[in-house]
Design a protein around this motif. Structure first.
Motif, short mmCIF file in Angstrom:
data_model
loop_
_atom_site.label_atom_id
_atom_site.label_comp_id
_atom_site.label_asym_id
_atom_site.label_seq_id
_atom_site.Cartn_x
_atom_site.Cartn_y
_atom_site.Cartn_z
N VAL A 138 1.18 -9.73 -8.80
CA VAL A 138 0.89 -9.55 -7.38
C VAL A 138 -0.45 -10.22 -7.08
O VAL A 138 -1.22 -10.52 -8.00
CB VAL A 138 0.80 -8.05 -6.98
CG1 VAL A 138 2.13 -7.37 -7.16
CG2 VAL A 138 -0.29 -7.34 -7.78
N ILE A 139 -0.69 -10.44 -5.80
CA ILE A 139 -2.01 -10.90 -5.36
C ILE A 139 -2.62 -9.78 -4.53
O ILE A 139 -2.05 -9.37 -3.51
CB ILE A 139 -1.93 -12.20 -4.54
CG1 ILE A 139 -1.34 -13.33 -5.39
CG2 ILE A 139 -3.32 -12.60 -4.02
CD1 ILE A 139 -1.06 -14.60 -4.61
N GLU A 140 -3.76 -9.28 -4.98
CA GLU A 140 -4.46 -8.20 -4.30
C GLU A 140 -5.90 -8.62 -4.07
O GLU A 140 -6.60 -8.95 -5.02
CB GLU A 140 -4.42 -6.91 -5.14
CG GLU A 140 -3.02 -6.39 -5.39
CD GLU A 140 -2.99 -5.24 -6.38
OE1 GLU A 140 -2.09 -4.39 -6.24
OE2 GLU A 140 -3.85 -5.20 -7.30
N GLU A 141 -6.31 -8.62 -2.80
CA GLU A 141 -7.68 -9.03 -2.45
C GLU A 141 -8.01 -10.40 -3.04
O GLU A 141 -9.11 -10.63 -3.54
CB GLU A 141 -8.68 -7.97 -2.91
CG GLU A 141 -8.47 -6.63 -2.23
CD GLU A 141 -9.47 -5.58 -2.67
OE1 GLU A 141 -10.26 -5.86 -3.61
OE2 GLU A 141 -9.48 -4.47 -2.09
N GLY A 142 -7.05 -11.31 -2.97
CA GLY A 142 -7.27 -12.68 -3.41
C GLY A 142 -7.22 -12.89 -4.90
O GLY A 142 -7.54 -13.99 -5.38
N ASN A 167 -2.88 -9.66 -10.25
CA ASN A 167 -2.84 -8.46 -11.06
C ASN A 167 -1.39 -8.25 -11.50
O ASN A 167 -0.47 -8.86 -10.94
CB ASN A 167 -3.33 -7.24 -10.28
CG ASN A 167 -3.67 -6.05 -11.17
OD1 ASN A 167 -3.60 -6.13 -12.40
ND2 ASN A 167 -4.03 -4.94 -10.57
N ILE A 168 -1.20 -7.43 -12.52
CA ILE A 168 0.15 -7.00 -12.87
C ILE A 168 0.62 -6.04 -11.79
O ILE A 168 -0.12 -5.17 -11.34
CB ILE A 168 0.16 -6.35 -14.26
CG1 ILE A 168 -0.02 -7.45 -15.33
CG2 ILE A 168 1.45 -5.58 -14.51
CD1 ILE A 168 -0.14 -6.95 -16.74
N ALA A 169 1.87 -6.21 -11.35
CA ALA A 169 2.38 -5.41 -10.24
C ALA A 169 2.52 -3.94 -10.63
O ALA A 169 3.16 -3.62 -11.62
CB ALA A 169 3.74 -5.96 -9.79
N ASN A 170 1.88 -3.08 -9.81
CA ASN A 170 2.03 -1.63 -9.99
C ASN A 170 1.95 -1.21 -11.46
O ASN A 170 2.95 -0.75 -12.03
CB ASN A 170 3.36 -1.15 -9.40
CG ASN A 170 3.36 -1.15 -7.90
OD1 ASN A 170 2.33 -0.96 -7.27
ND2 ASN A 170 4.51 -1.40 -7.32
N PRO A 171 0.79 -1.35 -12.09
CA PRO A 171 0.70 -0.98 -13.51
C PRO A 171 1.21 0.42 -13.80
O PRO A 171 1.80 0.66 -14.86
CB PRO A 171 -0.81 -1.10 -13.79
CG PRO A 171 -1.31 -2.07 -12.78
CD PRO A 171 -0.49 -1.83 -11.55
N GLN A 172 1.03 1.35 -12.85
CA GLN A 172 1.47 2.72 -13.08
C GLN A 172 2.99 2.85 -13.11
O GLN A 172 3.53 3.82 -13.65
CB GLN A 172 0.89 3.67 -12.02
CG GLN A 172 1.46 3.51 -10.62
CD GLN A 172 0.74 2.44 -9.80
OE1 GLN A 172 0.19 1.48 -10.35
NE2 GLN A 172 0.73 2.61 -8.50
N PHE A 173 3.69 1.87 -12.52
CA PHE A 173 5.16 1.88 -12.54
C PHE A 173 5.74 0.85 -13.51
O PHE A 173 6.96 0.78 -13.66
CB PHE A 173 5.71 1.61 -11.13
CG PHE A 173 5.56 2.77 -10.19
CD1 PHE A 173 6.26 3.94 -10.39
CD2 PHE A 173 4.70 2.69 -9.10
CE1 PHE A 173 6.12 5.01 -9.52
CE2 PHE A 173 4.56 3.76 -8.22
CZ PHE A 173 5.27 4.93 -8.44
#
Length: 241
Positions: free
Chosen positions: A182-186, A189-195
């Protein structure tokens, strides 16, 4: 060939959801990657029409993995265009088609008793939504390395789910990452690490993506990035290793 990214923003289950689906147009094919929620079906049609792609023109619908925001509207697309051929990875065929319970539903069910009381209501509602996904037949399964259109190759990127796939156009070096990133704040990251169902596999998939040396990455959540990709990927790897 054209790889076109568009934006869907709509309230779903009381929250604003923003997703960035992709359509691939070749001389003979129109391939849609993922189809959103039931609730976003009408907006998909509007945005696809803006790209000169009516729903009836779609020849292939690729489901990158079994999550509600990626296949929730599957049966609506097929009902309106019965000629659409539905594709997904071999490991996820049985759940996408409804023959077996989805990994995500199993995960939420298993975690319910461990959740704090304030989160249990959300999880129970999510379980209902996952249970109520309308599912349909999968026409074709995809293996790692298959080609879906011209130079666009299937890349197995498990971790988020066991059969998650990304797509890589070898000519333009464009990666359609779906939920491998995913792209978060530019930043990536790995998408939804908790899921993420298998973090070890997710990190291995990220290494696989980095080895492709993509010039552009399109994420289902966050949009696209073309600058500093290798450095950003390395930063995410360092964080999770």
């Amino acid at each position: 060939m054209k790889i076109l990214n568009f934006t869907i923003e709509q309230e779903v289950a009381g929250q604003i959801s923003t997703i960035y689906p992709t359509v691939i147009k070749t001389e003979n094919e129109v391939v849609l990657i993922d189809c959103g929620y039931e609730e976003t079906f009408d907006q998909f049609k509007v945005e696809l029409a803006k790209l000169g792609t009516p729903l009836t023109a779609i020849t292939k619908l690729v489901i990158s993995h079994d999550d509600i925001d990626h296949l929730g509207a599957l049966t609506l697309f097929v009902a309106e265009n019965p000629d659409i051929q539905v594709y997904c990875s071999t490991p996820e065929k049985s759940s996408v088609s409804g023959e077996t319970k989805s990994e995500r539903l199993v995960q939420v069910e298993a975690s319910l008793q461990q959740l704090p009381a304030e989160h249990r209501s959300w999880a129970e509602n999510f379980m209902v939504r996952l249970t109520n996904i309308k599912r349909g037949p999968v026409d074709h399964t995809l293996e790692d390395g298959d080609y879906i259109a011209d130079d666009v190759q299937v890349i197995y990127t498990p971790g988020h789910t066991k059969g998650h796939i990304s797509l890589f156009d070898r000519q333009t070096k464009t990666l359609i990452a779906n939920d491998a990133l995913v792209i978060e704040e530019g930043r990536f990251n790995i998408a939804n690490p908790q899921f993420t169902l298998d973090m070890r596999q997710a990190v291995a998939s990220l290494k696989k993506i980095k080895q492709l040396q993509p010039a552009k990455i399109i994420c289902y959540h966050g949009g696209s990035m073309e600058e500093g990709i290798q450095e950003q990927l390395e930063a995410v790897l360092q964080y999770y290793q």
